[in-house]
Design a protein around this motif. Structure first.
Motif, PDB file in Angstrom:
ATOM      1  N   PRO A 188       0.618  -5.831  -2.184  1.00 41.23           N
ATOM      2  CA  PRO A 188      -0.769  -5.178  -1.335  1.00 41.23           C
ATOM      3  C   PRO A 188      -1.603  -6.330  -0.502  1.00 41.23           C
ATOM      4  O   PRO A 188      -2.260  -5.554   0.352  1.00 41.23           O
ATOM      5  CB  PRO A 188      -1.421  -4.781  -2.626  1.00 41.23           C
ATOM      6  N   ASP A 189      -1.550  -7.437  -0.583  1.00 41.57           N
ATOM      7  CA  ASP A 189      -2.291  -8.138   0.492  1.00 41.57           C
ATOM      8  C   ASP A 189      -1.377  -8.423   1.626  1.00 41.57           C
ATOM      9  O   ASP A 189      -2.293  -8.884   2.694  1.00 41.57           O
ATOM     10  CB  ASP A 189      -2.639  -9.722  -0.068  1.00 41.57           C
ATOM     11  N   VAL A 190      -0.218  -7.726   1.728  1.00 41.23           N
ATOM     12  CA  VAL A 190       0.506  -7.777   3.170  1.00 41.23           C
ATOM     13  C   VAL A 190       1.119  -6.534   3.316  1.00 41.23           C
ATOM     14  O   VAL A 190       0.803  -6.093   4.585  1.00 41.23           O
ATOM     15  CB  VAL A 190       1.512  -8.715   2.972  1.00 41.23           C
ATOM     16  N   ALA A 191       1.528  -5.645   2.492  1.00 39.50           N
ATOM     17  CA  ALA A 191       2.366  -4.582   2.673  1.00 39.50           C
ATOM     18  C   ALA A 191       2.016  -3.611   1.665  1.00 39.50           C
ATOM     19  O   ALA A 191       1.806  -3.723   0.433  1.00 39.50           O
ATOM     20  CB  ALA A 191       3.663  -4.770   2.833  1.00 39.50           C
ATOM     21  N   VAL A 192       1.757  -2.230   1.866  1.00 33.08           N
ATOM     22  CA  VAL A 192       1.804  -1.212   1.008  1.00 33.08           C
ATOM     23  C   VAL A 192       2.725  -0.072   1.427  1.00 33.08           C
ATOM     24  O   VAL A 192       3.084   0.074   2.457  1.00 33.08           O
ATOM     25  CB  VAL A 192       0.273  -0.570   0.858  1.00 33.08           C
ATOM     26  N   ALA A 193       3.097   0.475   0.246  1.00 34.31           N
ATOM     27  CA  ALA A 193       4.389   1.575   0.452  1.00 34.31           C
ATOM     28  C   ALA A 193       3.512   3.018   0.543  1.00 34.31           C
ATOM     29  O   ALA A 193       2.640   3.276  -0.404  1.00 34.31           O
ATOM     30  CB  ALA A 193       5.544   1.747  -0.683  1.00 34.31           C
ATOM     31  N   VAL A 194       4.064   3.833   1.310  1.00 33.46           N
ATOM     32  CA  VAL A 194       3.794   5.125   1.218  1.00 33.46           C
ATOM     33  C   VAL A 194       4.752   6.109   1.577  1.00 33.46           C
ATOM     34  O   VAL A 194       5.600   6.078   2.561  1.00 33.46           O
ATOM     35  CB  VAL A 194       2.385   5.541   2.189  1.00 33.46           C
ATOM     36  N   ARG A 195       4.912   7.117   0.888  1.00 32.88           N
ATOM     37  CA  ARG A 195       5.961   8.223   1.174  1.00 32.88           C
ATOM     38  C   ARG A 195       5.371   9.085   2.205  1.00 32.88           C
ATOM     39  O   ARG A 195       4.145   9.809   2.107  1.00 32.88           O
ATOM     40  CB  ARG A 195       6.255   9.207   0.084  1.00 32.88           C
ATOM     41  N   SER A 196       6.077   9.365   3.332  1.00 32.93           N
ATOM     42  CA  SER A 196       5.829  10.447   4.335  1.00 32.93           C
ATOM     43  C   SER A 196       6.792  10.819   4.906  1.00 32.93           C
ATOM     44  O   SER A 196       7.866  10.387   5.339  1.00 32.93           O
ATOM     45  CB  SER A 196       5.109   9.283   5.541  1.00 32.93           C
ATOM     46  N   ASP A 197       6.782  12.219   5.195  1.00 32.97           N
ATOM     47  CA  ASP A 197       7.511  13.192   6.034  1.00 32.97           C
ATOM     48  C   ASP A 197       6.988  13.242   7.301  1.00 32.97           C
ATOM     49  O   ASP A 197       6.157  14.149   7.457  1.00 32.97           O
ATOM     50  CB  ASP A 197       7.598  14.195   5.253  1.00 32.97           C
ATOM     51  N   VAL A 198       7.497  12.842   8.341  1.00 39.68           N
ATOM     52  CA  VAL A 198       6.822  12.708   9.506  1.00 39.68           C
ATOM     53  C   VAL A 198       7.131  13.995  10.251  1.00 39.68           C
ATOM     54  O   VAL A 198       6.259  14.193  11.190  1.00 39.68           O
ATOM     55  CB  VAL A 198       7.555  11.916  10.660  1.00 39.68           C
ATOM     56  N   SER A 199       7.904  14.733   9.423  1.00 37.06           N
ATOM     57  CA  SER A 199       7.562  16.305  10.277  1.00 37.06           C
ATOM     58  C   SER A 199       6.585  17.251   9.426  1.00 37.06           C
ATOM     59  O   SER A 199       6.357  18.311  10.211  1.00 37.06           O
ATOM     60  CB  SER A 199       9.216  16.684   9.890  1.00 37.06           C
ATOM     61  N   ASP A 200       5.896  16.687   8.665  1.00 37.54           N
ATOM     62  CA  ASP A 200       4.917  17.418   7.932  1.00 37.54           C
ATOM     63  C   ASP A 200       3.546  17.084   8.479  1.00 37.54           C
ATOM     64  O   ASP A 200       3.258  15.772   8.065  1.00 37.54           O
ATOM     65  CB  ASP A 200       5.269  17.370   6.521  1.00 37.54           C
ATOM     66  N   GLU A 201       2.689  17.755   9.068  1.00 44.80           N
ATOM     67  CA  GLU A 201       1.184  17.486   9.569  1.00 44.80           C
ATOM     68  C   GLU A 201       0.328  16.881   8.072  1.00 44.80           C
ATOM     69  O   GLU A 201      -0.088  15.650   8.759  1.00 44.80           O
ATOM     70  CB  GLU A 201       0.770  18.570  10.045  1.00 44.80           C
ATOM     71  N   ASP A 202       0.534  17.266   7.273  1.00 39.20           N
ATOM     72  CA  ASP A 202      -0.407  16.932   6.059  1.00 39.20           C
ATOM     73  C   ASP A 202       0.029  15.483   5.558  1.00 39.20           C
ATOM     74  O   ASP A 202      -0.759  14.746   5.258  1.00 39.20           O
ATOM     75  CB  ASP A 202      -0.303  17.735   4.908  1.00 39.20           C
ATOM     76  N   SER A 203       1.500  15.241   5.703  1.00 40.36           N
ATOM     77  CA  SER A 203       2.084  14.167   5.172  1.00 40.36           C
ATOM     78  C   SER A 203       1.607  13.063   5.949  1.00 40.36           C
ATOM     79  O   SER A 203       1.364  11.914   5.711  1.00 40.36           O
ATOM     80  CB  SER A 203       3.524  14.269   4.829  1.00 40.36           C
ATOM     81  N   VAL A 204       1.794  13.328   7.225  1.00 43.62           N
ATOM     82  CA  VAL A 204       1.403  12.259   8.147  1.00 43.62           C
ATOM     83  C   VAL A 204      -0.134  11.757   8.177  1.00 43.62           C
ATOM     84  O   VAL A 204      -0.615  10.699   8.197  1.00 43.62           O
ATOM     85  CB  VAL A 204       1.701  12.623   9.911  1.00 43.62           C
TER      86      VAL A 204
END
Length: 688
Positions: free
Chosen positions: A476-492
């Motif tokens: 977390p001091d360098v990188a964090v992960a997030v699930r994201s569906d780029v086709s979904d406005e709320d997810s973005v």
């Protein structure tokens, strides 16, 4: 055994081994000391590197190290006879800087780490083992208005009060004299600062340190008031967690942009109970205005925070509207602090932006040159809150004076320490959000950005692979992960909110998420068409729109890079849906470059040839389809692509990452609307 007055001289290996073990134990518990704060030492014997004769040495934690992770390489090693001989040439507190320089002439052999300002304390105190720590409980007594009386009430004569003295040689002399005059004492409370303890053995020094810390904790708990910060102010109570985090994400980019007026900063968000309780109290403004006291605290938090003194019930819009004026007032106040205290010899003002911003109901935003520095600044301010709570519970919080704080913050020794810091990496302070970063090109880009000093949000439809990449890059001091569906406005939108909560905003966004279905026109379904356009054309639009919103709020400019394809300009067979959506992405680059340029946001594209190795797209069936089109084995597809290029070389994910770095690292700062081919030379895809 020598005739030295140093008791219980240990041999080299034992002294160092015991010292490291003790330091790690003490430093691993935040109740004992803050990160990188305090120092420990041991005295013993070693062989003179020239004569081989035994000499008395002191090993002490070097400048800038951390007790919890200290290793032998982090110790400074000095000859005790030469260090103590400095008492004969010490010319007084006006010449402290010269004494620190003189430590270099006391080093044993190559000397190990650079000696810290506290070295004299460890060498001059007549004990084999010395600990200097910054526990919240000890500093609470040290900053209480009637600290001397409370120290006697708490410890009797086992712990002695030492009036405030700036760290240095004279403080070492003070403590040594008090220890000699009080043989029953196990340590002392340093006014405004911390504690020092000693012992004839490593075990006894550690036990004495812990006795002081725990006794102070018990004293404060038994004698402190229930409401040291006063009553809760109606309307300033903490918002519910979901609402609090949503508001923090909405405010953070603007706050970060303001806090980066002098130089870019990375942010950290804290909404711990200690912070929220302090922010809801009636004493918030008064105590925050007094600032911190322990030098380790204010060197990282600045002398005081910026308080957004609005109720939690204020709207996001009202808070955002109030921020510029509050920031301007903070800067003017800091400039006044500098002007009141600076002398002709003072270093220039290092920046007037806050390191800590407090927002009632929401939490604390802290800032630094990287994520770790920002996080540690926040941790130090939590320490300061705990100190204020303890002092106010039994007395009145009375930190050291403004003039003393300035003398330390702008000390020539502190300036020299800052000048010794390594040059920042090219992407230091930059925050990147990369879509499709769980594998292939996206992972390569994330890896390069992190290696060049940036912070990275690994956005991917597959959260497990995103987490694996984030862990691989350093956590977390360098990188964090997030699930994201780029086709979904709320997810973005949620991905960008996560970026804000993790690091404060975004500066570099890479549209990389993609997929492909290789089919002839007559076999391409509407579902095939919609899927590819949703992920890449629509996805790039949604991600770029959210990126632009955050970047405009920050007011720091930024970069949007879209990984398009040579197929955006090259007409290949059996590829209608993929190539058409890549052409869509390519034109979005030109359109957004034209629109976002006035905000300092540069938009560029990269056109790779087929990247086979490590590619999620190719592994998902695309490789087999394209190999069939070209009549080659799937395992030979990369070689086939390479042979048709002018350079005859295969394109790898790292080549695309290098192009992103070239665009984002600063040397192409005047470039926008450009598409960079990374295809080893496909003549049919030349831009014209």
């Amino acid at each position: 055994m020598s005739d030295s007055p140093v008791p219980d001289i240990a041999v080299n290996d034992t002294a160092v081994t015991d010292l490291i073990a003790r330091s790690n134990r003490l430093g691993s518990d935040p109740r004992n000391t803050n990160y990188a704060g305090g120092n420990t030492s041991a005295k013993g014997t070693g062989a003179d590197p020239v004569t081989g004769e035994p000499v008395e040495l002191v090993w002490v934690k070097g400048s800038g190290g951390d007790l919890g992770t200290l290793q032998p390489a982090g110790l400074a090693v000095l000859r005790l006879d030469r260090l103590r001989a400095l008492t004969g040439v010490y010319a007084g507190v006006d010449r402290e800087d010269e004494m620190v320089a003189a430590f270099d002439y006391c080093l044993h052999g190559k000397g190990g780490a650079a000696p810290s300002i506290d070295t004299a304390m460890h060498g001059l105190v007549d004990a084999a083992h010395v600990d200097h720590l910054h526990p919240d409980s000890g500093i609470a007594l040290a900053t209480a208005a009637d600290g001397p009386e409370l120290t006697k009430q708490c410890f009797g004569d086992r712990v002695v009060w030492v009036p405030w003295r700036r760290p240095g040689f004279q403080l070492g002399l003070d403590i040594a004299a008090i220890a000699a005059a009080n043989p029953q004492a196990i340590g002392c409370i340093l006014g405004g600062h911390g504690i020092t303890a000693w012992g004839d053995t490593s075990e006894r020094a550690e036990a004495n340190s812990l006795e002081i810390i725990r006794t102070a904790e018990e004293f404060l708990a038994a004698n402190g008031s229930d409401q040291p910060f006063g009553a809760v102010v109606p309307g300033y109570e903490a918002l519910p967690a979901d609402e609090r985090h949503a508001r923090a994400a909405a405010l953070f980019p603007t706050v970060r942009g303001l806090a980066s007026t002098d130089k870019p900063q990375v942010g950290h968000y804290t909404d711990s109970p200690e912070v929220l309780d302090f922010l809801s109290s009636e004493k918030l403004a008064a105590l925050a205005g007094l600032g911190t006291s322990c030098p380790d605290h204010f060197l990282r938090t600045k002398v005081k925070p910026m308080v957004v003194d609005l109720p939690a019930t204020a709207t996001v819009e009202d808070t955002l509207a109030a921020l510029p004026a509050l920031h301007a007032a903070y800067r003017a106040d800091y400039q006044g602090y500098y002007d009141r205290n600076a002398t002709p010899d003072s270093p220039p003002l290092r920046g007037a932006d806050p390191a800590i911003v407090l927002v009632p109901g929401v939490g604390m935003f802290s800032f630094g040159k990287d994520k770790q520095t920002a996080r540690v600044a926040g941790e130090f301010y939590v320490n300061a809150i705990n100190v204020m709570r303890g002092a106010e519970s039994v007395s009145t919080y009375a930190p050291i004076s403004e003039a003393e704080k300035f003398a330390i913050e702008y000390w020539a020794l502190e300036e020299a320490k800052l000048q010794r810091m390594p040059k920042p990496k090219p992407l230091a302070t930059r925050i990147a959000l990369i879509t499709g970063a769980g594998s292939g090109i996206g992972k390569a880009i994330a890896t390069r950005v992190a290696a060049e000093g940036g912070c990275v949000v690994i956005a991917d439809l597959n959260l497990d692979t995103a987490r694996a990449v984030a862990d691989e890059l350093g956590g977390p001091d360098v990188a964090v992960a997030v699930r994201s569906d780029v086709s979904d406005e709320d997810s973005v939108a949620a991905a960008f909110a996560a970026a804000a909560l993790a690091f404060g905003g975004v500066d570099l966004v890479v549209n990389n998420a993609g997929l492909s279905l290789s089919k002839p026109l007559l076999e391409t379904t509407v579902k095939d068409w919609d899927l590819q356009h949703d992920v890449m054309a629509k996805g790039s639009f949604l991600v770029s729109r959210e990126a632009a919103r955050v970047m405009i709020e920050q007011g720091m400019g930024g970069d949007i890079v879209t990984i398009s394809s040579k197929n955006s300009v090259f007409a290949g067979p059996n590829n209608i849906a993929y190539s058409a959506t890549k052409a869509d992405q390519a034109h979005q680059v030109r359109l957004l470059a034209a629109e976002l340029g006035p905000h300092g946001i540069r938009v560029n594209g990269i056109n790779p040839d087929g990247v086979v190795r490590g590619s999620g797209i190719f592994a998902g069936g695309w490789g087999a389809s394209r190999a069939a089109v070209y009549g080659v084995k799937e395992e030979d597809l990369g070689t086939y692509y390479a042979k048709r290029t002018l350079l005859g070389k295969e394109v790898l994910p790292e080549h695309v990452a290098a192009a992103v770095f070239a665009l984002a690292a600063g040397d192409l700062s005047q470039t926008t609307g450009l598409h960079i081919p990374v295809d080893s030379g496909v003549a049919a895809a030349f831009l014209r």
